[in-house]
Design a protein around this motif. Structure first.
Motif, short mmCIF file in Angstrom:
data_model
loop_
_atom_site.label_atom_id
_atom_site.label_comp_id
_atom_site.label_asym_id
_atom_site.label_seq_id
_atom_site.Cartn_x
_atom_site.Cartn_y
_atom_site.Cartn_z
N LYS A 277 0.91 -1.04 0.05
CA LYS A 277 -0.08 0.18 -0.09
C LYS A 277 0.85 1.24 0.04
N VAL A 278 0.48 2.10 -0.86
CA VAL A 278 1.35 3.33 -1.10
C VAL A 278 0.54 4.72 -0.91
N THR A 279 1.02 5.67 -0.07
CA THR A 279 0.41 6.92 0.13
C THR A 279 1.02 7.99 -0.83
N THR A 280 0.39 8.71 -1.49
CA THR A 280 0.96 9.84 -2.10
C THR A 280 0.32 11.19 -2.27
N LEU A 281 1.13 12.28 -2.34
CA LEU A 281 0.48 13.51 -2.18
C LEU A 281 0.72 14.17 -3.58
N GLU A 282 -0.64 14.38 -4.41
CA GLU A 282 -0.26 14.80 -5.75
C GLU A 282 -0.86 16.13 -5.97
N GLU A 283 -0.18 16.99 -7.15
CA GLU A 283 -0.71 18.23 -7.46
C GLU A 283 -0.74 18.10 -8.76
N TYR A 284 -1.85 18.89 -9.40
CA TYR A 284 -2.33 18.89 -10.86
C TYR A 284 -2.79 20.33 -11.07
N GLU A 285 -2.73 20.55 -12.42
CA GLU A 285 -3.34 21.87 -12.88
C GLU A 285 -4.35 21.23 -14.08
N ILE A 286 -5.67 21.33 -13.75
CA ILE A 286 -6.78 20.84 -14.57
C ILE A 286 -7.23 21.88 -15.42
N TYR A 287 -7.14 21.74 -16.68
CA TYR A 287 -7.77 22.68 -17.83
C TYR A 287 -9.13 22.15 -18.30
N TYR A 288 -10.08 23.06 -18.68
CA TYR A 288 -11.51 22.73 -18.85
C TYR A 288 -11.79 23.20 -20.15
N LYS A 289 -12.84 22.91 -20.83
CA LYS A 289 -13.13 23.10 -22.22
C LYS A 289 -13.45 24.54 -22.57
N ASP A 290 -14.00 25.42 -21.38
CA ASP A 290 -14.16 26.65 -21.49
C ASP A 290 -13.27 27.51 -21.48
N GLY A 291 -11.86 26.98 -21.36
CA GLY A 291 -10.69 27.79 -21.12
C GLY A 291 -10.12 28.11 -19.75
N THR A 292 -11.23 27.76 -18.94
CA THR A 292 -10.60 27.95 -17.36
C THR A 292 -9.74 26.82 -17.13
N SER A 293 -9.16 26.98 -15.77
CA SER A 293 -8.09 25.87 -15.25
C SER A 293 -8.40 26.29 -13.71
N LYS A 294 -7.92 25.09 -13.21
CA LYS A 294 -8.08 24.87 -11.70
C LYS A 294 -6.55 24.15 -11.19
N TYR A 295 -6.12 24.56 -9.99
CA TYR A 295 -5.08 23.81 -9.31
C TYR A 295 -6.07 23.14 -8.30
N LYS A 296 -5.25 21.77 -8.33
CA LYS A 296 -5.87 20.64 -7.22
C LYS A 296 -4.70 20.11 -6.56
N LYS A 297 -4.95 19.61 -5.43
CA LYS A 297 -4.05 18.93 -4.50
C LYS A 297 -4.75 17.89 -3.92
N PHE A 298 -4.27 16.78 -4.05
CA PHE A 298 -4.99 15.53 -3.75
C PHE A 298 -3.99 14.42 -2.94
N ILE A 299 -4.54 13.84 -1.80
CA ILE A 299 -3.93 12.63 -0.99
C ILE A 299 -4.64 11.52 -1.54
N SER A 300 -3.86 10.43 -1.85
CA SER A 300 -4.18 9.33 -2.55
C SER A 300 -3.66 7.89 -1.95
#
Length: 488
Positions: free
Chosen positions: A440-463
């Motif tokens: 079992k592995v725990t990770t901390l991940e960061e992404y920039e998500i880009y949407y069809k309307d041209g907007t984007s969001k920064y998101k951070k997850f623990i998985s």
């Protein structure tokens, strides 16, 4: 009329003696007095007439002078800075492209606007309404300064868009005022030599690393700068919309960073040949050190090949989505000679089989192994999402686990919604062996998500992931849980 009483000769009314016979005649006193009275008023009457004529002449001259001065004031007002500015503002507010283009071109010295450039410029003015309003107020102050003095210095007026200046005469009498739009200089830099610079799709030259390419005389508006580097292995490209609010002293700097990485390759066979996008690169693996620049957008695939007695063997094909070093091991086993048939006790054979089953396949305490694996898995997952190609990541998944189908469906979903992702970072936390074949592995991940309307969001997850040993390697079996920590 009267006649001589002696000879009948005709006499004038005031004649006292007859010119023919000399007879004396009486003259009427009343008539004489009347004549005397008339003779006394004639000079006065002439003087009055002359004086009246002078009055009329003076009035006419004054009228003409006042009319001329009024006409001058009217003409001056119609051609003055206030009128020029008011006409320009009216044209902008009413989207009169022709009039705005004419007004700007009249005052420019190094920029010649066409219809499309004028529309872009007007859109910028309308979208930046406060900036436009403030600049017009400053323009009016400049106009008053010019009109009320001989000074033409506009430096004391802070105006980011325009200034007004005198430019000759109108009708040989009135000062002509023109509005000059302030042009910007754009300085473009790239992190690769011989990068081609484009402005709105038109090539403007090449730029070297650590230098700038200057593009002069750009009016603010919606402009795009694109930088392209054509390398041996890939073409790198980056573009940006110009933000003129960041300009200083009419100079806007655009530093574009091309995402080209230099990658080192390794294999269990140093003499294997490196193939890039299916073509022989001409390099052996032992020579493949800091190869690049290479695009990390998923457009490049690599593998290794080597000739053996049994034929050509290939490594797995890897899609480049990060700057991590890539291992291209070739799974080849040398043919073994036929073993000698030596009778063995059945019990001993069973013991050997049991020992072989218990032999560890991978050290579950090897943190570096699992850290590298998770980094590659997430990077390849993003590449699969952005390219709508599940095959890019499928070798990291256990085909018998739930994560396999879940990720396949998610890739389809993101493609339908027009969603793409940028992998920013990953940190591996806990690594917890469950048994010899499960971790079992725990990770901390960061992404920039880009949407069809041209907007984007920064998101951070623990998985939390469950990895199982399958087919000679550990693979993702299940996404146990994931929790969003930040979003903006």
């Amino acid at each position: 009329m009267k006649f001589c009483i002696e000879c009948g000769h005709q006499l004038s009314m005031d004649q006292e003696f007859c010119s023919e016979c000399g007879t004396k005649h009486a003259v009427e006193q009343k008539h004489v007095e009347l004549r005397v009275e008339n003779k006394g008023r004639t000079p006065e009457k002439k003087a009055n007439k002359k004086k009246k004529g002078m009055y009329i002449l003076v009035i006419v001259v004054l009228f003409l002078m006042m009319s001329g001065y009024g006409g001058y004031l009217f003409g001056k007002k119609q051609t003055g800075p206030e009128a020029v500015i008011a006409e320009f503002v009216h044209a902008v507010e009413n989207n009169d492209v022709e009039r705005v283009m004419q007004a700007i071109n009249l005052g420019q010295t190094d920029v010649n606007l066409d219809i499309e450039t004028t529309k872009t410029y007007m859109d910028y003015l309308n979208k930046n309404n406060k900036l436009f309003s403030d600049s017009i107020n400053e323009l009016k102050k400049q106009g008053e300064n010019l009109e009320n003095s001989t000074s033409t210095n506009n430096e004391k007026f802070k105006n980011e868009l325009f200034h007004i200046r005198k430019d000759g005469k109108t009708w040989f009498i009135f000062d002509r005022y023109v509005i000059e739009a302030k042009a910007y200089k754009v300085k473009v830099a790239s992190n690769f030599d011989d990068s081609i610079v484009y402005l709105n799709g038109d090539s403007r030259g090449t730029v070297m690393k650590d230098e700038y390419l200057n593009i002069p005389s750009i009016l603010p508006g919606e402009h795009e700068i694109k930088v392209v580097y054509k390398g041996k292995y890939s073409t790198l490209e980056e573009k940006v919309k110009l933000d003129f609010s960041k300009a200083e002293n009419q100079v806007l700097q655009a530093d574009l960073t091309l995402e080209g990485k230099y990658i080192t390759f390794s294999s269990n066979y140093d003499d294997a040949r490196l193939f890039i996008n299916g073509k022989d690169s001409g390099m052996l693996i032992e020579e493949a050190y800091d190869v690049g620049p290479m695009s990390t957008n998923g457009s490049i695939t690599v593998h290794a090949e080597k000739e053996f007695e049994t034929g050509t063997m290939k490594s797995r094909e890897v899609t480049i989505t990060s700057d991590y070093d890539i291992n291209l091991d070739i799974d080849y086993k040398e043919p073994e000679p036929a073993p000698e048939l030596v009778p063995q006790p059945e019990e001993e054979e069973e013991e050997e089989e049991e020992e072989e089953e218990e032999k560890p396949v991978v050290d579950v305490w090897d943190d570096d192994y699992f850290t590298t694996f998770m980094q590659e898995y997430v990077a390849y997952s993003v590449a699969a999402i952005n390219n709508n190609d599940f095959s890019i990541v499928q070798n990291f998944l256990n085909p018998n686990g739930p994560a396999y189908e879940e990720l396949k469906k998610y890739i389809v979903y993101t493609n339908e919604k027009g969603i793409t992702e940028e992998f920013l970072s990953l940190e591996v936390g806990d690594i917890e062996p469950v048994d010899q074949n499960t971790v079992k592995v725990t990770t901390l991940e960061e992404y920039e998500i880009y949407y069809k309307d041209g907007t984007s969001k920064y998101k951070k997850f623990i998985s939390n992931y469950e990895l199982v040993y399958y087919g000679g390697n550990y693979r993702v079996h299940k996404l146990i849980s994931t929790e969003e920590l930040e979003e903006y």
